[in-house]
Design an enzyme around this catalytic site. Structure first.
Site, mmCIF file in Angstrom:
data_model
loop_
_atom_site.group_PDB
_atom_site.id
_atom_site.type_symbol
_atom_site.label_atom_id
_atom_site.label_comp_id
_atom_site.label_asym_id
_atom_site.label_seq_id
_atom_site.Cartn_x
_atom_site.Cartn_y
_atom_site.Cartn_z
ATOM 1 N N CYS A 132 48.077 20.306 -49.407
ATOM 2 C CA CYS A 132 48.774 19.037 -49.182
ATOM 3 C C CYS A 132 49.657 19.068 -47.931
ATOM 4 C CB CYS A 132 49.610 18.669 -50.409
ATOM 5 S SG CYS A 132 50.597 20.035 -51.059
ATOM 6 N N SER A 162 56.028 17.553 -57.623
ATOM 7 C CA SER A 162 54.707 17.109 -58.079
ATOM 8 C C SER A 162 53.590 17.962 -57.509
ATOM 9 C CB SER A 162 54.474 15.648 -57.722
ATOM 10 O OG SER A 162 54.622 15.431 -56.329
ATOM 11 N N GLY A 163 53.888 18.699 -56.431
ATOM 12 C CA GLY A 163 52.905 19.612 -55.881
ATOM 13 C C GLY A 163 52.556 20.735 -56.838
ATOM 14 N N HIS A 245 56.131 14.944 -49.834
ATOM 15 C CA HIS A 245 56.479 16.139 -49.055
ATOM 16 C C HIS A 245 57.031 15.724 -47.687
ATOM 17 C CE1 HIS A 245 54.738 18.416 -52.134
ATOM 18 N NE2 HIS A 245 53.716 18.983 -51.519
ATOM 19 N N ASN A 325 52.272 13.427 -51.352
ATOM 20 C CA ASN A 325 51.429 14.622 -51.491
ATOM 21 C C ASN A 325 50.326 14.458 -52.532
ATOM 22 O OD1 ASN A 325 54.049 14.779 -53.061
ATOM 23 N ND2 ASN A 325 52.829 16.282 -54.184
#
Length: 342
Positions: A132, A162-163, A245, A325
């Protein structure tokens, strides 16, 4: 020849944050799906996901899941990709994989459509979706690399939770509530408290002192630009943001550089939106126009601002970029690849 309105599409990892976003992007971009097949682990079988207003039952992933499937989007992590990636290809499906499993393989294209779509010509039924943080950086540096050349890149990332998935998002939310209530919430997903904190640690540490996430940015960017000697160094950081991000990128160019040229190059780059206050400091001392993660959430573009000359080197430029992302950093990029292939 595949008829575009009759595609059977499977999504592996359909119940996860990226998998659900892939399904949402397929619908929003009106990808020609005849039938959607949501797949996950046996533990998540019989859960439901929504597509075009209908609740679809999630099936457990097996080898036979890919029979009759034209396109499979993998968002189930490395284990699922390793077990089922090439099996899906053998059963006639084109595969776009979001894990890191195949990114380094020379026979698997690693693609950001705005940057190296030509690499898709050499696929063998499987295409890798980059990391990402790599995706959004590559979209931004592409016009600068092409026009001015790049001698060196220094990037620091500020990556949302959330990554790391839905469990990480839940941990941040619950931990923040606990903290504000004067209670304790022990970290489970992250090695340390993430609420109201910053962790310079994404993925495992390697022998060279870098983390695996940092080295992904180095090796993947070199592969995408077909330049194995491109000098890059990265520091990747997890911040208490749910989605989006951010990256601080310092670029040293081979040719002389100016702010005006860089702004023009970026404003003309497909998939990039420049959000940059061009007013002189004396006219706007607060300088409040720049990209923010909250503004990028739910969008497919990469937003870039804080464009300025690096005062420490002759041909240096600093900039700040932000992207969703889950979308451009994962789901949207994968669906864009599928659109090009079909």
């Amino acid at each position: 020849m595949i008829i575009l309105d009759k595609l059977v599409v499977a999504v592996v990892g359909a119940t996860g944050a990226v998998g659900r976003e892939m399904i949402r992007v397929l619908e929003q971009r009106k990808f020609p799906v005849k039938m959607l097949v949501p797949l996950a682990t046996a533990r998540k079988e019989n859960r439901t996901v929504r597509f075009r207003g209908r609740a679809l039952t999630v099936r457990a992933t097996t080898d036979k899941s890919f029979n009759g499937v034209d396109l499979t989007l993998f968002a189930g992590g490395s284990n699922a990709s390793q077990e089922f990636g090439w099996e899906a290809v053998r059963r006639g499906s084109l595969v776009i994989d979001n894990s890191s499993t195949f990114r380094a393989r020379p026979d698997v294209p690693l693609v950001v459509p705005e940057v190296n779509a030509d690499a898709l010509r050499f696929n063998h039924g499987l295409v890798a979706n980059p990391n990402c943080s790599t995706i959004q950086m590559c979209v931004v540096i592409k016009p600068i690399y092409k026009k001015l050349g790049i001698k060196r890149i220094v990037v620091s990332t500020y990556q949302s939770v959330s990554g790391k998935g839905r469990d990480a998002m839940e941990e941040l939310t619950k931990q923040a509530k606990a903290f504000l209530s004067g209670k304790k919430y022990a970290p489970k997903v992250f090695p340390h408290q993430i609420a109201f904190n910053v962790l310079p640690h994404i993925d495992v540490f390697l022998e060279n002192g870098y983390t695996k996430e940092e080295m992904k940015m180095v090796t993947e960017t070199r592969k995408i630009f077909s330049n194995p000697r491109l000098p890059i160094t990265a520091t990747t950081v997890r911040v208490p943001v749910l989605i989006g991000h951010s990256e601080s990128i310092n670029i040293e160019t081979e040719k002389p550089v100016s702010i005006e040229v860089v702004r023009k190059l970026l404003s003309q780059q497909y998939g990039v939106i420049v959000v940059d206050d061009e007013a002189p400091v004396k006219d706007d001392p607060l300088r409040r126009t720049y990209p923010l993660p909250v503004d990028a959430t739910g969008r497919d573009e990469v937003f870039v601002g804080r464009i300025r000359k690096d005062i420490s080197v002759e041909n240096g430029i600093d900039l700040w970029c932000v992207a969703d992302n889950l979308r451009k950093g994962a789901a949207t990029n994968a669906v864009q690849i599928a659109e090009l292939l079909f």
